[in-house]
Scaffold this active site. Structure first.
Site, PDB file in Angstrom:
ATOM      1  N   SER A 111       0.850  -1.193   0.000  1.00 17.92           N
ATOM      2  CA  SER A 111       0.000   0.000   0.000  1.00 17.92           C
ATOM      3  C   SER A 111       0.882   1.239   0.000  1.00 17.92           C
ATOM      4  O   SER A 111       2.089   1.155   0.238  1.00 17.92           O
ATOM      5  CB  SER A 111      -0.856   0.008   1.262  1.00 17.92           C
ATOM      6  OG  SER A 111       0.007   0.016   2.392  1.00 17.92           O
ATOM      7  N   LYS A 112       0.258   2.366  -0.242  1.00 15.44           N
ATOM      8  CA  LYS A 112       1.011   3.616  -0.206  1.00 15.44           C
ATOM      9  C   LYS A 112       1.564   3.832   1.203  1.00 15.44           C
ATOM     10  O   LYS A 112       2.686   4.276   1.381  1.00 15.44           O
ATOM     11  CB  LYS A 112       0.104   4.773  -0.620  1.00 15.44           C
ATOM     12  CG  LYS A 112       0.779   6.116  -0.444  1.00 15.44           C
ATOM     13  CD  LYS A 112       0.145   7.184  -1.258  1.00 15.44           C
ATOM     14  CE  LYS A 112       0.681   8.585  -1.020  1.00 15.44           C
ATOM     15  NZ  LYS A 112       1.608   8.810   0.038  1.00 15.44           N
ATOM     16  N   ARG A 113       0.740   3.493   2.191  1.00 15.54           N
ATOM     17  CA  ARG A 113       1.190   3.668   3.580  1.00 15.54           C
ATOM     18  C   ARG A 113       2.441   2.849   3.866  1.00 15.54           C
ATOM     19  O   ARG A 113       3.379   3.333   4.493  1.00 15.54           O
ATOM     20  CB  ARG A 113       0.069   3.265   4.542  1.00 15.54           C
ATOM     21  CG  ARG A 113      -0.557   4.490   5.180  1.00 15.54           C
ATOM     22  CD  ARG A 113      -1.614   4.132   6.204  1.00 15.54           C
ATOM     23  NE  ARG A 113      -1.081   3.408   7.341  1.00 15.54           N
ATOM     24  CZ  ARG A 113      -1.818   2.580   8.089  1.00 15.54           C
ATOM     25  NH1 ARG A 113      -3.083   2.364   7.773  1.00 15.54           N
ATOM     26  NH2 ARG A 113      -1.305   1.993   9.130  1.00 15.54           N
ATOM     27  N   ASP A 132       5.369   4.426   2.089  1.00  9.47           N
ATOM     28  CA  ASP A 132       5.788   5.653   2.779  1.00  9.47           C
ATOM     29  C   ASP A 132       6.621   5.303   4.009  1.00  9.47           C
ATOM     30  O   ASP A 132       7.661   5.899   4.275  1.00  9.47           O
ATOM     31  CB  ASP A 132       4.564   6.460   3.246  1.00  9.47           C
ATOM     32  CG  ASP A 132       3.914   7.203   2.081  1.00  9.47           C
ATOM     33  OD1 ASP A 132       4.529   7.231   0.988  1.00  9.47           O
ATOM     34  OD2 ASP A 132       2.794   7.737   2.257  1.00  9.47           O
TER      35      ASP A 132
END
Ligand code: GLU
Length: 504
Positions: A261-263, A266
């Site tokens: 996921s983007k999370r 990141d």
């Protein structure tokens, strides 16, 4: 049958790396079979529309070299290629399905739908659905008389059109990646096909467009697999031949635990979007692979192997190689672990393989004040094996532009002694009066100078590097001497012998 495939993103934000992989596999498959790769923009969900997302998708694909043969910008005979521009094409098919008793009007309000779900939950139904059983307690054209239905429509009551699924029937289809898929309609929902605003849902629009655009193969992410049985039924109900399906494995977090996921990206400090993306609402900037310094061909090579494997040990493939080798049969079922270290490795390989001319030009573009091409060529040649990204060259080569004002402590302690200093000054003397020197001459000069009293090379090299760069390691020292030039080398040696205290 000619191969026609489509990448059909919804412009709801930046394109995720998984989306780029889907586009890539579609593209490779199309090119391999002399087929057509289509970019279709699926923007029927106006609530999720994000400004700038469509042009972002176009730009990202172009950067990656995944160029559509047909699409919003490319044109083509099957347009329009943006679903909002095809609005008028869907309702007729919903009407046809109603006439054939394969779909029905439903007038339930969202409160009524919630109440139905609550009732089912209370009755311990794990997955409450609007289906063959529950629909008979709801407000729709299956429970109301034709007069009542007409009246409600005439009065302007909001309605949707839902597919009418059989109560208990197996839907089967063969997925190229996953093999036979069998789903019973008892586990499925009477999905909405046409929304109350008259717009089609994804399901209806997707089927109609794939049919009208003569799509031969639907290649898309695994998250769409649960929708596929519904699509198969829709093809059947509309009397259309269905395309082949290939659902691609998920991209997983580096530890294999769950979807990438983007999370997660990141948190682990790597990009998940191909290009920089600024969220138009929050103004949050997410860095892209391009801006992080990844070369498009390295990025593509890396991505191609996330879920597909050509067999054998070879890992470096150009787009041309990939087109030649690609086959849907060699796509893995299991999710692909995302390994940013591998992405960097690919970038290093592609950077090393770049010509010095190309790198020199890019390097100059990164400098505030460009330097002479001949010098840039020498610098990139010295540094290309030592960096992952071209923009790291500016930092890694800072000493080519500025004399060091600090010196690596450990090297000072271990290698900076009277003998080294004497030898450095002696070498500086030998350089005196020379305009320039190439790395071979520099090597010979140094070797013959040290040979005079049989000073081992290892006694002076670390000190020489330290005085020129301040660092303990770096590119070929003789190349550094060539690039700096004799007079700068002399100046730096002198400065170092003045500022660094001698160890005994
Ligand atoms: N619009 C869908 C998406 O955003 C397309 C899914 C499909 O390829 O059918 O991924």
């Amino acid at each position: 049958m000619s191969v026609r495939v489509r990448f059909a993103p919804s412009p709801t934000g930046a394109l995720h790396i998984g989306g780029v992989r889907t586009a890539l596999y579609n593209y490779l498959f199309a090119k391999k079979h002399n087929g057509t790769f289509i970019l279709r923009i699926e923007d029927t969900d106006q609530n999720r529309f994000v400004e700038g997302a469509e042009s972002y998708i176009e730009e990202a694909l172009l950067w990656a070299g995944i160029v559509p043969d047909e699409g919003v910008n490319a044109g083509g005979d099957f347009g329009p290629y943006r679903q909002s521009d095809r609005k008028g094409r869907y309702k007729d098919f919903a009407d046809q399905l109603i006439a054939d008793d394969k779909a029905y009007y439903a007038f339930d309000t969202s409160e009524e739908l919630d109440a139905m779900r609550d009732r089912l939950k209370e009755a311990r139904v794990a997955n409450p659905q609007y289906n063959a059983i529950t629909r008979m307690q709801m407000k729709n054209s299956l429970t109301l008389s034709t007069e009542e239905v007409n009246e409600l429509i005439e009065q302007g009551h909001q309605y949707v059109v839902r597919i009418k699924l059989p109560r208990n029937e197996d839907v089967r289809f063969k997925d190229i990646v996953r093999g036979w898929v069998v789903v019973n309609t008892a586990t499925m929902d009477d999905k909405v096909l046409l929304k109350s605003d008259g717009m089609p849902t994804y399901h209806l629009a997707n089927i109609v467009d794939d049919h009208q655009m003569n799509i031969s193969h639907v290649i898309r992410g695994e998250e769409w697999l649960p929708s596929a049985p519904l699509h198969v039924l829709l093809y059947e109900y509309l009397g259309w031949e269905k395309p082949e399906f290939a659902h691609l494995p998920l991209l997983l977090k580096p530890d294999g635990n769950g979807k990438l996921s983007k999370r997660a990206a990141d948190k682990l400090g790597f990009p998940i979007f191909p290009l920089n993306w600024t969220d138009p609402v929050t103004q949050e900037l997410s860095k892209g692979f391009r801006e992080e310094g990844y070369l498009a061909d390295a990025f593509i090579n890396f991505l191609s192997l996330l879920g597909w494997n050509p067999g054998g040990e070879k890992e470096l493939f150009s787009m041309k190689d990939l087109i030649e080798l690609f086959s849907l049969e060699r796509i893995n079922k299991a999710g692909a672990k995302f390994d940013i270290g591998k992405a960097k490795w690919f970038n290093e390989q592609y950077l090393k393989a770049r010509s010095n001319e190309e790198l020199a030009e890019q390097f100059n573009g990164l400098l505030d004040t460009p330097i002479e091409e001949s010098r840039a060529l020498l610098i990139v040649d010295a540094l290309k094996e030592r960096v992952t990204f071209i923009n790291e060259m500016v930092d890694a080569g800072r000493f080519f532009f500025e004399a060091p004002d600090a010196y690596d402590d450990k090297t000072v302690r271990k290698k900076w002694n009277q003998q080294a200093v004497d030898k450095l000054l002696g070498f500086a003397n030998r350089l005196q009066g020379k305009e320039q020197i190439d790395k071979e001459e520099a090597r010979q000069l140094l070797m013959s100078y040290l040979a005079e009293d049989e000073t081992p090379l290892g006694h002076i090299m670390p000190a020489l590097r330290l005085s020129l760069t301040g660092e303990a390691g770096g590119p070929d020292l003789m190349a550094i001497i060539e690039i700096l030039g004799p007079s700068e080398v002399i100046t730096r040696i002198k400065k170092a012998t003045e500022v660094i205290a001698i160890n005994d």
